[in-house]
Design a protein around this motif. Structure first.
Motif, PDB file in Angstrom:
ATOM      1  N   LYS A 161       0.662  -1.013   0.110  1.00 60.33           N
ATOM      2  CA  LYS A 161       0.262   0.048  -0.223  1.00 60.33           C
ATOM      3  C   LYS A 161       1.103   1.117   0.118  1.00 60.33           C
ATOM      4  N   GLU A 162       2.404   1.310   0.313  1.00 60.11           N
ATOM      5  CA  GLU A 162       2.279   2.054   0.726  1.00 60.11           C
ATOM      6  C   GLU A 162       3.340   3.481  -0.595  1.00 60.11           C
ATOM      7  N   ARG A 163       2.678   4.098  -0.938  1.00 54.54           N
ATOM      8  CA  ARG A 163       3.312   5.358  -2.181  1.00 54.54           C
ATOM      9  C   ARG A 163       4.712   4.703  -2.677  1.00 54.54           C
ATOM     10  N   GLU A 164       5.957   4.449  -1.635  1.00 49.87           N
ATOM     11  CA  GLU A 164       7.359   4.633  -2.524  1.00 49.87           C
ATOM     12  C   GLU A 164       7.875   2.546  -3.020  1.00 49.87           C
ATOM     13  N   SER A 165       6.406   1.947  -2.368  1.00 51.34           N
ATOM     14  CA  SER A 165       6.451   1.058  -3.068  1.00 51.34           C
ATOM     15  C   SER A 165       6.528  -0.200  -4.440  1.00 51.34           C
ATOM     16  N   PRO A 166       7.659  -0.554  -5.129  1.00 54.75           N
ATOM     17  CA  PRO A 166       7.303  -0.594  -5.947  1.00 54.75           C
ATOM     18  C   PRO A 166       6.032  -1.638  -6.586  1.00 54.75           C
ATOM     19  N   LEU A 167       5.487  -2.070  -5.414  1.00 51.49           N
ATOM     20  CA  LEU A 167       3.630  -2.307  -6.484  1.00 51.49           C
ATOM     21  C   LEU A 167       2.756  -1.167  -6.818  1.00 51.49           C
ATOM     22  N   PHE A 168       2.893   0.017  -6.003  1.00 53.94           N
ATOM     23  CA  PHE A 168       1.760   1.293  -6.270  1.00 53.94           C
ATOM     24  C   PHE A 168       2.278   1.811  -6.956  1.00 53.94           C
ATOM     25  N   PHE A 169       1.543   2.469  -7.968  1.00 55.85           N
ATOM     26  CA  PHE A 169       1.460   3.267  -9.320  1.00 55.85           C
ATOM     27  C   PHE A 169       0.697   4.006  -9.331  1.00 55.85           C
ATOM     28  N   THR A 170       1.065   4.806  -9.868  1.00 54.26           N
ATOM     29  CA  THR A 170       0.840   6.631  -9.642  1.00 54.26           C
ATOM     30  C   THR A 170       0.403   6.944 -11.366  1.00 54.26           C
ATOM     31  N   ASP A 171      -0.208   5.748 -12.402  1.00 50.62           N
ATOM     32  CA  ASP A 171      -0.239   6.177 -13.718  1.00 50.62           C
ATOM     33  C   ASP A 171      -1.917   5.946 -13.877  1.00 50.62           C
ATOM     34  N   ASP A 222      -3.755   8.399 -15.325  1.00 52.78           N
ATOM     35  CA  ASP A 222      -4.347   8.760 -16.938  1.00 52.78           C
ATOM     36  C   ASP A 222      -3.495   7.492 -18.209  1.00 52.78           C
ATOM     37  N   ASP A 223      -2.671   6.517 -17.773  1.00 49.05           N
ATOM     38  CA  ASP A 223      -2.492   5.004 -18.317  1.00 49.05           C
ATOM     39  C   ASP A 223      -3.231   4.533 -18.321  1.00 49.05           C
ATOM     40  N   LEU A 224      -4.609   4.567 -17.205  1.00 51.42           N
ATOM     41  CA  LEU A 224      -4.957   3.514 -16.462  1.00 51.42           C
ATOM     42  C   LEU A 224      -4.386   2.466 -16.058  1.00 51.42           C
ATOM     43  N   PHE A 225      -3.292   2.865 -14.822  1.00 52.06           N
ATOM     44  CA  PHE A 225      -1.976   2.033 -14.159  1.00 52.06           C
ATOM     45  C   PHE A 225      -2.016   2.558 -12.602  1.00 52.06           C
ATOM     46  N   GLY A 226      -2.751   3.087 -12.474  1.00 52.63           N
ATOM     47  CA  GLY A 226      -2.759   3.898 -10.437  1.00 52.63           C
ATOM     48  C   GLY A 226      -3.380   2.731  -9.987  1.00 52.63           C
ATOM     49  N   THR A 227      -2.545   2.701  -8.436  1.00 59.82           N
ATOM     50  CA  THR A 227      -2.952   1.941  -8.057  1.00 59.82           C
ATOM     51  C   THR A 227      -4.087   2.701  -6.506  1.00 59.82           C
ATOM     52  N   LEU A 228      -5.421   1.743  -6.888  1.00 65.02           N
ATOM     53  CA  LEU A 228      -6.302   2.100  -6.218  1.00 65.02           C
ATOM     54  C   LEU A 228      -7.451   1.889  -4.906  1.00 65.02           C
ATOM     55  N   HIS A 229      -7.124   0.223  -5.070  1.00 72.33           N
ATOM     56  CA  HIS A 229      -6.775   0.085  -3.383  1.00 72.33           C
ATOM     57  C   HIS A 229      -5.940  -0.953  -2.704  1.00 72.33           C
ATOM     58  N   VAL A 279      -9.807  -8.761   8.754  1.00 72.26           N
ATOM     59  CA  VAL A 279      -9.858  -7.647   6.839  1.00 72.26           C
ATOM     60  C   VAL A 279      -8.215  -6.191   7.229  1.00 72.26           C
ATOM     61  N   MET A 280      -7.751  -6.034   6.640  1.00 70.81           N
ATOM     62  CA  MET A 280      -6.839  -4.319   6.674  1.00 70.81           C
ATOM     63  C   MET A 280      -7.206  -4.207   4.790  1.00 70.81           C
ATOM     64  N   THR A 281      -7.793  -2.961   4.518  1.00 78.13           N
ATOM     65  CA  THR A 281      -7.974  -2.231   3.685  1.00 78.13           C
ATOM     66  C   THR A 281      -7.794  -1.344   3.656  1.00 78.13           C
ATOM     67  N   SER A 282      -7.564  -0.023   2.980  1.00 80.13           N
ATOM     68  CA  SER A 282      -7.628   0.471   2.344  1.00 80.13           C
ATOM     69  C   SER A 282      -7.390   1.626   1.110  1.00 80.13           C
ATOM     70  N   LEU A 283      -8.010   2.295   1.249  1.00 77.15           N
ATOM     71  CA  LEU A 283      -7.086   3.102  -0.398  1.00 77.15           C
ATOM     72  C   LEU A 283      -5.874   3.714  -0.761  1.00 77.15           C
ATOM     73  N   ALA A 284      -5.573   4.070  -2.443  1.00 72.45           N
ATOM     74  CA  ALA A 284      -4.166   4.262  -2.104  1.00 72.45           C
ATOM     75  C   ALA A 284      -4.510   5.786  -1.919  1.00 72.45           C
ATOM     76  N   GLN A 285      -3.156   5.986  -0.543  1.00 71.67           N
ATOM     77  CA  GLN A 285      -2.590   6.888  -0.025  1.00 71.67           C
ATOM     78  C   GLN A 285      -3.789   7.349   1.569  1.00 71.67           C
ATOM     79  N   GLY A 286      -4.395   6.359   2.010  1.00 70.97           N
ATOM     80  CA  GLY A 286      -4.842   6.665   2.627  1.00 70.97           C
ATOM     81  C   GLY A 286      -5.392   5.809   4.166  1.00 70.97           C
ATOM     82  N   SER A 287      -6.172   6.353   4.987  1.00 73.55           N
ATOM     83  CA  SER A 287      -6.160   5.431   6.116  1.00 73.55           C
ATOM     84  C   SER A 287      -6.870   3.678   5.968  1.00 73.55           C
TER      85      SER A 287
END
Length: 335
Positions: free
Chosen positions: A272-282, A284-291, A302-310
């Motif tokens: 989930k962390e923004r710095e992770s190699p598995l977190f993406f911010t693309d 506009d190109d249909l490849f951004g992490t949403l949850h 259960v643990m869950t979060s939205l991008a850059q959320g609690s």
């Protein structure tokens, strides 16, 4: 950096009423216009009913409730939200890691085609489930009361045909399966429209990736340690897209993790962390992490979060016993 919100729905009525409540919540929501643009105005409703009745008749009742809640004829609601005979939709990306202890996964796509609902449901028919909605009745990922966790991963449109969407497949799995073996059996019989991986883990410590295509389904069981699932096939390789380097890179990273030495919390953070190699911010190109979604098999957590959320952190077993989730929504942030 705009915010986006996911509503948490908690449904404990019969299947029809659960659909009615969701339909009323969805009515006049902008996502319906997106669905209308991406689906056909009409489908073979009788064929949809036949498939639903064979694999998950309770979901047909929910779809009928959805139609009433949306105040639209059933054939229109079936075409819009039934997940059958859906035209090709731009590729989505997802990464998952399954161990005997936990399941963790990221969903990567665009917020333009994101329902914005996280639903815990305990219907009269079917198993209790919790997960993120896709096209209302389907699920991106989730877990059921038997401790079976599942998620979808797009691979390609090779051999594309009229059939069920994978998100309805995930929902059917969660509604009725308790083990990897049962999932494998169901996915061998569902009529698949496109090529998808299904990442699966169960409470017995079993884990697998099911490579499901319109004409062939293969189950790759995990070993004792962990199994990664991304957006390419490892057995049905002839059905992969021409370029899979992005998917291969994510798999290499996951395979390099010492997964069995990680706790659920640690693995959740790595996804989930923004710095992770598995977190993406693309986005506009249909490849951004949403949850990010995670489940611990032994604890039922259960643990869950939205991008850059609690993070939302709760016991699904307690929820099944009647303890509601003490939150109404999740909030994320998109760059």
């Amino acid at each position: 950096m705009p915010d986006y919100t996911v509503h948490i729905m908690q449904l404990r009525e019969d299947n029809y009423y659960n659909g009615l409540k969701l339909g009323r919540s969805l009515r006049n929501q902008p996502i319906l216009k997106t669905f209308e643009a991406a689906t056909k105005p009409e489908i073979d409703t009788e064929q949809l009913k036949s498939i639903y009745n064979e694999f998950a008749p309770q979901l047909l009742s929910e779809l009928e409730g959805l139609a009433e809640g949306l105040e639209m004829p059933f054939p229109k609601a079936a075409a819009l939200l039934g997940g059958y005979d859906v035209p090709k939709i731009a590729a989505m990306g997802c990464s998952a890691m399954i161990t005997p202890s936990y399941y963790v996964r990221n969903y990567d796509f665009t917020p333009a085609f994101y329902d914005g609902y996280f639903t815990a449901a305990q219907p009269e028919q079917g198993l209790a489930t919790v997960g993120y909605n896709l096209q209302a009745i389907g699920r991106h990922d989730g877990v059921n009361e038997k401790g079976l966790a599942a998620g979808l991963h797009f691979v390609s449109f090779d051999g594309y045909r009229t059939g069920l969407s994978p998100w309805v497949g995930v929902r059917m799995i969660l509604e009725s399966c308790a083990t990897v073996e049962e999932v494998s059996y169901m996915l061998r019989h569902i009529p698949h429209a496109a090529c998808y991986n299904f990442s699966i883990g169960d409470a017995r410590g079993n884990m697998a990736v099911v490579e499901a295509s319109p004409d062939q389904v293969i189950t790759r069981a995990g070993g004792e340690a962990a199994i990664a699932c991304v957006n390419h096939y490892e057995a049905l390789t002839g059905k992969n897209r021409p370029s899979i380097e992005h998917s291969l890179g994510r798999k290499r990273y996951i395979d390099g993790l010492n997964a069995t030495q990680l706790t659920q919390i640690e693995a959740f953070g790595l996804f989930k962390e923004r710095e992770s190699p598995l977190f993406f911010t693309d986005y506009d190109d249909l490849f951004g992490t949403l949850h990010t979604f995670s489940y611990a098999f032994e604890e039922g957590r259960v643990m869950t979060s939205l991008a850059q959320g609690s993070a939302l952190d709760f016991s699904f077993r307690d929820w099944v016993e009647g303890k509601d989730i003490p939150a109404a929504e999740l909030t994320g942030h998109i760059d």
